[in-house]
Design a protein around this motif. Structure first.
Motif, PDB file in Angstrom:
ATOM      1  N   THR A 288       0.840  -1.217   0.090  1.00 19.52           N
ATOM      2  CA  THR A 288      -0.022  -0.108  -0.042  1.00 19.52           C
ATOM      3  C   THR A 288       0.777   1.170  -0.108  1.00 19.52           C
ATOM      4  O   THR A 288       0.494   2.398  -0.698  1.00 19.52           O
ATOM      5  CB  THR A 288      -0.789  -0.005   1.277  1.00 19.52           C
ATOM      6  OG1 THR A 288      -0.220  -0.010   2.405  1.00 19.52           O
ATOM      7  CG2 THR A 288      -1.977  -1.174   1.021  1.00 19.52           C
ATOM      8  N   SER A 289       1.983   1.059   0.706  1.00 21.34           N
ATOM      9  CA  SER A 289       2.698   2.486   0.740  1.00 21.34           C
ATOM     10  C   SER A 289       3.644   2.747  -0.523  1.00 21.34           C
ATOM     11  O   SER A 289       3.678   3.853  -0.841  1.00 21.34           O
ATOM     12  CB  SER A 289       3.907   2.201   1.829  1.00 21.34           C
ATOM     13  OG  SER A 289       3.235   2.139   3.033  1.00 21.34           O
TER      14      SER A 289
ATOM     15  N   THR B  22       0.821   4.046  -3.237  1.00 21.19           N
ATOM     16  CA  THR B  22       0.632   5.440  -2.992  1.00 21.19           C
ATOM     17  C   THR B  22       1.567   6.316  -3.253  1.00 21.19           C
ATOM     18  O   THR B  22       1.507   7.608  -2.893  1.00 21.19           O
ATOM     19  CB  THR B  22      -0.110   5.497  -1.734  1.00 21.19           C
ATOM     20  OG1 THR B  22       0.757   5.462  -0.613  1.00 21.19           O
ATOM     21  CG2 THR B  22      -1.406   4.780  -1.566  1.00 21.19           C
TER      22      THR B  22
ATOM     23  N   ARG C 241       0.744  10.551   3.274  1.00 21.86           N
ATOM     24  CA  ARG C 241       2.103   9.994   2.808  1.00 21.86           C
ATOM     25  C   ARG C 241       3.119   9.598   4.088  1.00 21.86           C
ATOM     26  O   ARG C 241       3.640   8.716   3.929  1.00 21.86           O
ATOM     27  CB  ARG C 241       2.542  10.724   1.769  1.00 21.86           C
ATOM     28  CG  ARG C 241       1.848  10.178   0.440  1.00 21.86           C
ATOM     29  CD  ARG C 241       2.431  10.585  -0.707  1.00 21.86           C
ATOM     30  NE  ARG C 241       1.564  10.313  -1.986  1.00 21.86           N
ATOM     31  CZ  ARG C 241       0.831  11.198  -2.691  1.00 21.86           C
ATOM     32  NH1 ARG C 241       1.184  12.295  -2.472  1.00 21.86           N
ATOM     33  NH2 ARG C 241       0.389  10.724  -3.924  1.00 21.86           N
TER      34      ARG C 241
ATOM     35  N   GLN D 154       1.867   6.989   6.476  1.00 24.42           N
ATOM     36  CA  GLN D 154       1.885   5.827   6.092  1.00 24.42           C
ATOM     37  C   GLN D 154       3.351   5.229   6.436  1.00 24.42           C
ATOM     38  O   GLN D 154       3.583   3.869   6.564  1.00 24.42           O
ATOM     39  CB  GLN D 154       1.702   5.690   4.500  1.00 24.42           C
ATOM     40  CG  GLN D 154       0.543   5.444   4.259  1.00 24.42           C
ATOM     41  CD  GLN D 154       0.175   4.843   2.601  1.00 24.42           C
ATOM     42  OE1 GLN D 154       0.163   5.650   1.809  1.00 24.42           O
ATOM     43  NE2 GLN D 154       0.204   3.527   2.606  1.00 24.42           N
TER      44      GLN D 154
ATOM     45  N   SER E  28       2.825   3.498   9.518  1.00 27.65           N
ATOM     46  CA  SER E  28       1.672   2.409   9.596  1.00 27.65           C
ATOM     47  C   SER E  28       2.389   1.212   8.931  1.00 27.65           C
ATOM     48  O   SER E  28       1.947   0.190   9.194  1.00 27.65           O
ATOM     49  CB  SER E  28       0.455   2.910   8.963  1.00 27.65           C
ATOM     50  OG  SER E  28       0.639   3.543   7.593  1.00 27.65           O
ATOM     51  N   ALA E  29       3.211   1.470   7.955  1.00 28.02           N
ATOM     52  CA  ALA E  29       4.002   0.778   7.198  1.00 28.02           C
ATOM     53  C   ALA E  29       4.890  -0.130   8.261  1.00 28.02           C
ATOM     54  O   ALA E  29       4.928  -1.341   8.122  1.00 28.02           O
ATOM     55  CB  ALA E  29       4.599   1.112   5.939  1.00 28.02           C
TER      56      ALA E  29
ATOM     57  N   PRO F  41      -3.265   7.678  -0.468  1.00 22.11           N
ATOM     58  CA  PRO F  41      -2.513   7.362   0.901  1.00 22.11           C
ATOM     59  C   PRO F  41      -3.352   7.399   2.256  1.00 22.11           C
ATOM     60  O   PRO F  41      -2.933   6.594   2.973  1.00 22.11           O
ATOM     61  CB  PRO F  41      -1.742   9.133   0.948  1.00 22.11           C
ATOM     62  CG  PRO F  41      -1.651   9.284  -0.334  1.00 22.11           C
ATOM     63  CD  PRO F  41      -2.933   8.975  -1.147  1.00 22.11           C
TER      64      PRO F  41
ATOM     65  N   GLY G 171      -4.562   3.673   2.430  1.00 25.12           N
ATOM     66  CA  GLY G 171      -3.449   2.963   2.370  1.00 25.12           C
ATOM     67  C   GLY G 171      -3.086   3.076   4.046  1.00 25.12           C
ATOM     68  O   GLY G 171      -2.898   1.974   4.722  1.00 25.12           O
ATOM     69  N   PHE G 172      -2.987   4.197   4.615  1.00 25.08           N
ATOM     70  CA  PHE G 172      -2.718   4.433   6.166  1.00 25.08           C
ATOM     71  C   PHE G 172      -3.984   3.584   7.078  1.00 25.08           C
ATOM     72  O   PHE G 172      -3.411   2.791   7.809  1.00 25.08           O
ATOM     73  CB  PHE G 172      -2.806   5.800   6.464  1.00 25.08           C
ATOM     74  CG  PHE G 172      -2.624   6.149   8.035  1.00 25.08           C
ATOM     75  CD1 PHE G 172      -1.512   6.064   8.822  1.00 25.08           C
ATOM     76  CD2 PHE G 172      -3.889   6.406   8.863  1.00 25.08           C
ATOM     77  CE1 PHE G 172      -1.542   6.378  10.325  1.00 25.08           C
ATOM     78  CE2 PHE G 172      -3.979   6.847   9.848  1.00 25.08           C
ATOM     79  CZ  PHE G 172      -2.799   6.749  10.470  1.00 25.08           C
TER      80      PHE G 172
ATOM     81  N   GLU H 236      -3.240  -0.352   6.679  1.00 26.58           N
ATOM     82  CA  GLU H 236      -2.229  -1.020   7.449  1.00 26.58           C
ATOM     83  C   GLU H 236      -2.441  -0.714   8.987  1.00 26.58           C
ATOM     84  O   GLU H 236      -1.709  -1.497   9.668  1.00 26.58           O
ATOM     85  CB  GLU H 236      -0.710   0.111   7.047  1.00 26.58           C
ATOM     86  CG  GLU H 236      -0.580  -0.309   5.512  1.00 26.58           C
ATOM     87  CD  GLU H 236       0.657   0.732   4.954  1.00 26.58           C
ATOM     88  OE1 GLU H 236       1.362   0.312   4.062  1.00 26.58           O
ATOM     89  OE2 GLU H 236       0.727   1.777   5.586  1.00 26.58           O
TER      90      GLU H 236
END
Length: 330
Positions: free
Chosen positions: A31-32, A35, A172, A175, A178-179, A249, A252-253, A256
């Motif tokens: 996801t990171s 995005t 972003r 993320q 979160s990643a 983003p 994605g955040f 995750e």
């Protein structure tokens, strides 16, 4: 003879750990990368580091794998069961990686242990598999989907009056955190499974007793999954990052963060070996559904679910077939 076979089992277990790393690298970073919050190599490097750290945060899942799935017994027979299970799990991992399907390495290993156990007339603890594997296998993706949807709705409400461009930039940056959290959860879950298998082999060979995880087992499993993660799983990354839904983003955040939370609760609270693949995939679907249901490519999702359902029995059959050969020599 037994020492040599134990060494072979340990090396094969670490090979499985490596395949687990590159097979599941996409879970933490797809996801990171999709995005553009992180470049692929930076994302992989960060994921490898946090996989390494996460592997040292607990041993509950390792103890479930090491003592709760099958009673392998002592001697060559027990080590043959473990070796067959590892080859069965590796075989299924490689097939699904080749096809770009994000299946579960965790369930491949557990299914393979059960298959090798059945083929060798070893006691399989079906109640543990039901409580610690099958129930979480259903609950974790459902939790990922529902929580992903709810968290994303909350985020959309919170930023409804914010300017889109700076909001995307902030998410972003978020993320990255979160990643990292997702990678930490992946190490906490998946590296421990290999630790449990190595302990199974050591017990079978008479070189260890109990369920405690030796420090060198923790370190070697942590390093193997970290190197595998850095090697990357580009085929599966494309499936998670682009083919299910095009993520922004914020989504994605959300995906995750939810996935990391589910992994931590399962590992620390319940010692349950849940699938990082199932969790992040369902969370992506959940956050995507907030855009509109048709935004999620449900055809791709159905293919993934089919792979999930097939993983336990397919890995079991692979392992049983391997034991049919290995068992001739023990």
């Amino acid at each position: 003879m037994e020492l040599a076979l134990v060494l072979v089992v340990v090396l094969v277990a670490l090979s499985f750990d490596f395949t687990n790393g590159f097979h599941d690298a996409a879970n933490a970073i797809a996801t990171s990368v999709s995005t553009r919050a992180l470049t692929p190599r930076i994302a992989l490097g960060m994921a490898a580091i946090f996989n390494l750290v996460g592997a040292f945060l607990g041993t509950g899942v390792a103890e479930t794998i090491g003592s709760g799935i099958v009673d392998v017994g002592l001697g060559l027979h027990g080590m043959a069961v473990v070796l067959s299970a590892l080859f069965g799990a590796i075989g299924w991992n490689l097939i699904t990686w080749r096809l770009g399907l994000p299946s579960s390495s965790s369930h491949a290993l557990i299914g393979a242990l059960a298959g090798a156990g059945i083929a060798s007339s070893t006691t399989v603890h079906w109640s543990v598999i039901l409580d610690k594997v099958v129930v979480p296998m259903v609950v974790s993706p459902l939790s990922g989907f529902v929580l992903g949807y709810l968290v994303m709705v909350a985020i959309l409400w919170a930023v409804r009056r914010k300017a889109p461009a700076p909001t995307h930039r902030r998410f972003r940056v978020a993320q990255t955190v979160s990643a990292a959290a997702m990678s930490l959860g992946h190490g906490l879950q998946d590296a421990q499974k290999t630790m449990g298998v190595i302990v199974l082999a050591l017990v079978a060979g008479g070189f260890h007793s109990g369920t405690a995880i030796p420090w060198w087992v923790k370190l070697s499993a942590a390093l193997a999954i970290s190197f595998g993660t850095y090697a990357g799983g580009w085929r599966i990354m494309r499936t998670l990052g682009r083919r299910i839904i095009h993520l922004d983003p914020a989504r994605g955040f959300a995906a995750e963060s939810v996935s990391a939370a589910v992994l931590y609760v399962a590992a620390i609270g319940f010692h349950a070996p849940v699938s990082t693949t199932h969790t992040i995939s369902s969370a992506i679907m959940g956050v995507g559904a907030t855009k509109r249901l048709s935004a999620v490519r449900w055809g791709v999702a159905r293919t993934m679910v089919t792979a999930w359902v097939l993983t336990l029995p397919a890995a079991a059959l692979f392992a049983a077939a391997v034991y049919g050969v290995v068992g001739l020599f023990v």
